[in-house]
Scaffold this motif. Structure first.
Motif, PDB file in Angstrom:
ATOM      1  N   LEU A   1      42.250  36.583  43.911  1.00  0.00           N
ATOM      2  CA  LEU A   1      41.036  37.315  44.296  1.00  0.00           C
ATOM      3  C   LEU A   1      39.859  36.673  43.588  1.00  0.00           C
ATOM      4  CD1 LEU A   1      41.963  41.121  44.117  1.00  0.00           C
ATOM      5  CD2 LEU A   1      41.403  39.831  46.166  1.00  0.00           C
ATOM      6  N   GLY A   2      38.657  37.128  43.948  1.00  0.00           N
ATOM      7  CA  GLY A   2      37.477  36.668  43.227  1.00  0.00           C
ATOM      8  C   GLY A   2      37.603  36.995  41.745  1.00  0.00           C
ATOM      9  N   PHE A   3      37.097  36.117  40.900  1.00  0.00           N
ATOM     10  CA  PHE A   3      37.300  36.246  39.457  1.00  0.00           C
ATOM     11  C   PHE A   3      36.877  37.619  38.938  1.00  0.00           C
ATOM     12  CE2 PHE A   3      35.702  35.891  35.099  1.00  0.00           C
ATOM     13  CZ  PHE A   3      36.818  35.399  34.456  1.00  0.00           C
TER      14      PHE A   3
ATOM     15  N   ASP B   1      51.925  44.340  37.096  1.00  0.00           N
ATOM     16  CA  ASP B   1      52.389  42.962  36.881  1.00  0.00           C
ATOM     17  C   ASP B   1      52.150  42.096  38.123  1.00  0.00           C
ATOM     18  OD1 ASP B   1      53.849  41.026  35.163  1.00  0.00           O
ATOM     19  OD2 ASP B   1      55.313  41.095  36.790  1.00  0.00           O
ATOM     20  N   ASP B   2      52.385  42.664  39.297  1.00  0.00           N
ATOM     21  CA  ASP B   2      52.201  41.917  40.553  1.00  0.00           C
ATOM     22  C   ASP B   2      50.738  41.576  40.794  1.00  0.00           C
ATOM     23  OD1 ASP B   2      54.871  41.918  41.085  1.00  0.00           O
ATOM     24  OD2 ASP B   2      54.814  43.497  42.600  1.00  0.00           O
ATOM     25  N   PHE B   3      49.854  42.519  40.453  1.00  0.00           N
ATOM     26  CA  PHE B   3      48.437  42.302  40.754  1.00  0.00           C
ATOM     27  C   PHE B   3      47.885  41.096  40.010  1.00  0.00           C
ATOM     28  CE2 PHE B   3      43.880  43.024  40.351  1.00  0.00           C
ATOM     29  CZ  PHE B   3      43.543  43.244  41.677  1.00  0.00           C
TER      30      PHE B   3
ATOM     31  N   LYS C   1      38.838  40.680  40.484  1.00  0.00           N
ATOM     32  CA  LYS C   1      40.172  40.810  39.895  1.00  0.00           C
ATOM     33  C   LYS C   1      40.092  41.370  38.478  1.00  0.00           C
ATOM     34  CE  LYS C   1      44.486  38.259  39.246  1.00  0.00           C
ATOM     35  NZ  LYS C   1      45.208  37.002  39.499  1.00  0.00           N
ATOM     36  N   LYS C   2      39.109  40.898  37.699  1.00  0.00           N
ATOM     37  CA  LYS C   2      38.949  41.384  36.337  1.00  0.00           C
ATOM     38  C   LYS C   2      38.644  42.878  36.304  1.00  0.00           C
ATOM     39  CE  LYS C   2      39.416  37.685  33.716  1.00  0.00           C
ATOM     40  NZ  LYS C   2      40.456  37.610  32.661  1.00  0.00           N
ATOM     41  N   ILE C   3      37.796  43.309  37.228  1.00  0.00           N
ATOM     42  CA  ILE C   3      37.402  44.726  37.271  1.00  0.00           C
ATOM     43  C   ILE C   3      38.606  45.606  37.622  1.00  0.00           C
ATOM     44  CG2 ILE C   3      36.037  46.427  38.549  1.00  0.00           C
ATOM     45  CD1 ILE C   3      33.856  44.227  38.774  1.00  0.00           C
ATOM     46  N   ILE C   4      39.379  45.177  38.655  1.00  0.00           N
ATOM     47  CA  ILE C   4      40.546  45.972  39.065  1.00  0.00           C
ATOM     48  C   ILE C   4      41.605  45.981  37.973  1.00  0.00           C
ATOM     49  CG2 ILE C   4      42.414  46.176  40.744  1.00  0.00           C
ATOM     50  CD1 ILE C   4      40.531  45.021  42.844  1.00  0.00           C
ATOM     51  N   LEU C   5      41.844  44.836  37.343  1.00  0.00           N
ATOM     52  CA  LEU C   5      42.808  44.779  36.245  1.00  0.00           C
ATOM     53  C   LEU C   5      42.380  45.668  35.076  1.00  0.00           C
ATOM     54  CD1 LEU C   5      44.027  41.063  35.906  1.00  0.00           C
ATOM     55  CD2 LEU C   5      45.437  43.114  36.215  1.00  0.00           C
TER      56      LEU C   5
END
Length: 487
Positions: A334-336, A327-329, A339-343
């Motif tokens: 971050l770069g779009f 939830d925090d992340f 962030k999408k990849i990590i999420l």
């Protein structure tokens, strides 16, 4: 949002039931409470017929948990038995009732998590636990730890809501009736409350003293009746494990085993999400979740005998930190694409957890050869036949309970221990369930001239990699129990 939360909670209950149906049998650690539930439901006040008087175990255990499950299960159990002598269904019912007790505690706990953080953290906590094997596996197991888990989750919820009196009362009940080692984690939480001036010392001592007298008195009164002599079961367990330090006789593991083996196996890939939970509101996460969990596991590690179920109370707490991390992340800049990849990875690990859990569930179902052997005997022999069956120790430890004694009119079930192989007493049985790994096993030799092999049951014996088998991992099974019939 509310509909999603209800859906997740409904799914949690259904998945818990699926675990029970796929693995309906029980191991030796669960046998005391399971047999006690059976005896309370079937024999009621006829204590002389209770299993524990013949097979008392190493230390006495409380009947309060088993009595509660039996009472709640009783109306539906009577209905099941009215339409047929289906004791296995009653066993499944009793386990499901226990699971619901634990689930109610978990839902109470996650509702407190929602108050502390938000509803998304509540839902993610449930989803994380839903994808992991061990918590769902144990929540219906008739272990003292499981009864304690239900109370602990309720007490934890009250602690997070700052309802200190209810927290102290429930913690005292848990420690004095079910699992005395919970004084470690409950004590750490109480210490945090005292330091934070959430409750005064005098009130703590007063509530604690009254709880001490009340719950020990309750346990002594109830358990002395069932055990037919005066005793406080959890006091004897505490003496056995700590003062006498006898638990090491059942296996010893290295000091940090819980940290490098038990916790990673329980949390699976969610373990790697926990650091994300310390990004925001780190102080709150550490204070309420990290300190009690790690403190408890560290102190409890001094006990040489270790089992994963001994620390399962901390799994919801650690999963809450991981849920908070996901939830925090979402709030981090971050770069779009990064962030999408990590999420994607954070959410995708749930699928990986599910795949591993499915594999674990299947393996677990292969660990009850005793129950499978007795079920096979029901297929091979007529209910009208007069049978006298001896159930050896291994068979009794791997799934056979009194709930499986489905034909008491014509069949005699005997699990007396210590009989000499090939002795006159053993040769008097019409059927034997004997632990053996092949037809040439020395344990079968005394019966070669008196009995024939009807069937043998295979059980799990590890996994190995196969170049020809997809998905490359194959489960190895070997014979574990032979069913012998007198010639």
């Amino acid at each position: 949002m509310l509909k999603t939360s209800i859906l997740i909670k409904t799914l949690f209950i259904l998945v818990s039931l699926a675990h029970i149906l796929y693995c309906p049998y029980n191991k030796v650690e669960e046998s005391f409470n399971l047999q006690a539930i059976h005896d309370i439901l079937i024999h009621k006040t006829n204590i002389s017929e209770y299993d524990h008087l013949k097979f008392p175990g190493v230390v006495p255990r409380t009947f309060l948990g088993a009595w509660t499950i039996a009472v709640v299960s009783s109306p539906l159990a009577k209905l099941i038995l009215h339409f047929g002598d289906n004791l296995i269904m009653v066993q499944i019912l009793a386990r499901f009732v226990l699971a619901l007790f634990v689930i109610s505690g978990l839902f109470h706990y996650t509702s407190s998590v929602k108050r502390m953080f938000n509803q998304n953290v509540e839902k993610l906590t449930l989803l994380l636990i839903l994808t992991q094997f061990h918590f769902l596996f144990y929540l219906s197991r008739t272990l003292p730890n499981t009864f304690a888990l239900a109370l602990f989750l309720h007490s934890m919820a009250y602690w997070l809501k700052n309802n200190q009196p209810k927290f102290i009362v429930l913690s005292a009940a848990n420690i004095l009736i079910f699992r005395s080692e919970l004084c470690i984690i409950s004590g750490l939480m109480l210490l945090i409350s005292l330091i934070g001036k959430k409750i005064c010392l005098f009130r703590t001592i007063t509530i604690g003293f009254l709880s001490l007298i009340g719950f020990i008195g309750l346990s002594v009164l109830v358990d002395s009746y069932f055990w037919q002599n005066w005793l406080w079961p959890e006091g004897q367990v505490l003496w056995f494990n700590t003062v006498l330090n006898k638990s090491h006789e059942y296996g010893v593991f290295p000091f940090f085993w819980y940290f490098y083996s038990a916790i990673p196996r329980a949390l699976l890939l969610s373990l790697f999400v926990i650091p994300f939970g310390l990004i925001y509101q780190c102080k709150k996460a550490v204070k309420y979740f990290v300190m009690p969990s790690i403190g408890f596991v560290f102190v409890y590690s001094f006990l040489p005998h270790k089992e994963l179920r001994f620390i399962m109370y901390v799994f919801p707490l650690l999963n809450t930190i991981a849920a908070k991390g996901i939830d925090d992340f979402r709030k981090i800049r971050l770069g779009f694409w990064l962030k999408k990849i990590i999420l994607f990875g954070l959410y995708a690990h749930l699928v990986a957890n599910l795949i591993i859990t499915g594999f674990f569930v299947h393996i677990s179902s292969l660990n009850y050869p005793g129950a499978q052997a007795l079920n096979k005997l029901y297929e091979l022999e007529s209910k009208e036949s007069k049978l006298k069956i001896h159930i050896d120790v291994f068979s009794a430890q791997t799934g056979i309970s009194r709930f499986m004694e489905l034909n008491r009119v014509n069949w005699v079930y005997d699990k007396i221990e210590g009989l000499k192989p090939g002795s006159k007493e053993m040769l008097n049985f019409s059927h034997l369930l004997i632990e053996a790994e092949s037809d040439a096993d020395p344990r079968l030799q005394p019966y070669k001239s008196s009995h024939k092999t009807l069937y043998f049951v295979k059980a799990y014996n590890g996994i190995y990699l196969s170049r020809t088998f997809v998905p490359m991992v194959k489960i190895k099974k070997i014979p574990k129990i032979f069913i012998l019939k007198k010639l």
